[in-house]
Design a protein around this motif. Structure first.
Motif, PDB file in Angstrom:
ATOM      1  N   SER A 234       0.903  -0.859  -0.005  1.00  0.00           N
ATOM      2  CA  SER A 234      -0.398   0.003   0.062  1.00  0.00           C
ATOM      3  C   SER A 234       0.756   1.689  -0.227  1.00  0.00           C
ATOM      4  N   LYS A 244      -3.797   9.854   2.391  1.00  0.00           N
ATOM      5  CA  LYS A 244      -4.630   9.592   2.237  1.00  0.00           C
ATOM      6  C   LYS A 244      -3.893   8.038   1.920  1.00  0.00           C
ATOM      7  N   ILE A 246      -3.763   4.381  -0.146  1.00  0.00           N
ATOM      8  CA  ILE A 246      -3.885   3.474  -0.913  1.00  0.00           C
ATOM      9  C   ILE A 246      -3.264   2.065  -1.060  1.00  0.00           C
ATOM     10  N   ASP A 262      -9.780  -0.073  -0.770  1.00  0.00           N
ATOM     11  CA  ASP A 262      -8.970   0.728  -2.130  1.00  0.00           C
ATOM     12  C   ASP A 262      -8.050   2.008  -1.447  1.00  0.00           C
ATOM     13  N   THR A 263      -9.222   3.320  -1.177  1.00  0.00           N
ATOM     14  CA  THR A 263      -8.782   4.462  -0.891  1.00  0.00           C
ATOM     15  C   THR A 263      -9.324   4.981   0.194  1.00  0.00           C
TER      16      THR A 263
END
Length: 288
Positions: A234, A244, A246, A262-263
């Motif tokens: 990630s 953030k 991801i 996913d995000t």
């Protein structure tokens, strides 16, 4: 691969043997049974020759070229060869990135120079610079396997020359990962974002960069000691003062507060987990 060779050879023999068979039938009327012996030898010889040709054709290794391979998650891999006519990253990005891929740097200011001993990259951007092997580097001699991050585009440098490029340490910085014992350790500022491990024996990781990669490969910034963590699992991005998380197509997944994501924009106190590996995301120096 073996099945392909057999099919290829059998197809050629199926075409040639009937043709030679016609000549054999005609010759039988002239020379009788003695020609069958010659015919059998010729047919066997042709079979061996065709098998050798097929073997070398399918086993031939692809020609290794100098260039960049796109390895951006969720995107198909593409290769772009470079030569002395490529002076910057503009044609590279145009070939490897699509319209949905954001590249933050001014590509004209990222120059490429082909030297006798390799490729020299120089990033002349003032504020935003690319990352080479997850480290900020403005001048580098590229070596085979070096990974370049340019915003959302991730590419790998490929070259037939596997040996690391020799360089003058006073003039150029290597593109390779800096050994951990040589990395500079400065004083951590107050309220620096961090990942606090749930396991008390592990160390707290401070997020000091705009891009932080997590995975069990030593190429990453944070390397959890768990087989459930993917080589490149990630990424944490700093976006307008926020962070953030991801997931990079990992099989085991990335979780925030128990939910697979996913995000996800992170908030103070969020629990991040990669299977059995868990961290608490903290934006302050207060204990949670």
């Amino acid at each position: 691969m073996r099945a392909i060779k057999i099919i290829f050879t059998s197809t050629i023999l199926t075409i040639l043997l009937p043709i030679t068979g016609l000549y054999a039938e005609e010759a039988m009327q002239i020379q009788g049974e003695h020609f069958m012996i010659i015919y059998t030898i010729i047919a066997a010889f042709l079979a061996v020759v065709l098998f050798i040709i097929a073997k070398f054709s399918f086993n031939a290794k692809p020609k290794k070229e100098l260039g960049f391979l796109s390895i951006t998650p969720h995107r198909p891999q593409k290769f772009f060869p470079i030569n002395e006519k490529v002076h910057n990253m503009v044609p590279v990005v145009e070939a490897l990135a699509d319209e949905q891929t954001n590249v933050y740097s001014n590509l004209n200011k990222i120059t490429l120079s082909l030297k006798s001993n390799g490729v020299y990259l120089e990033d002349k951007n003032y504020k935003i610079s690319i990352l080479i092997n997850r480290r900020r580097s403005r001048r580098s001699f590229l070596n085979d396997g070096d990974i370049l991050d340019m915003g959302e585009l991730t590419i790998m440098f490929k070259t037939p020359h596997k040996r690391p490029v020799k360089y003058d340490s006073k003039e150029h910085a290597s593109g390779h990962v800096i050994p951990r014992t040589r990395r500079v350790n400065g004083k951590i500022l107050k309220n620096t974002p961090k990942l606090i491990p749930v396991e008390p024996r592990e160390k707290t990781y401070y997020i000091t960069k705009n891009l932080t990669f997590i995975g069990h490969s030593e190429m990453n910034d944070l390397v959890p000691k768990s087989k459930s963590v993917a080589p490149m699992h990630s990424r944490i991005e700093r976006v307008s003062g926020k962070y953030k998380l991801i997931d990079l197509s990992s099989q085991t997944g990335t979780f925030v507060n128990g939910r697979r994501i996913d995000t996800k924009m992170l908030r103070d106190g969020d629990e991040i987990s990669f299977e059995s590996v868990r961290y608490t995301f903290s934006l302050s120096d207060k204990a949670h």
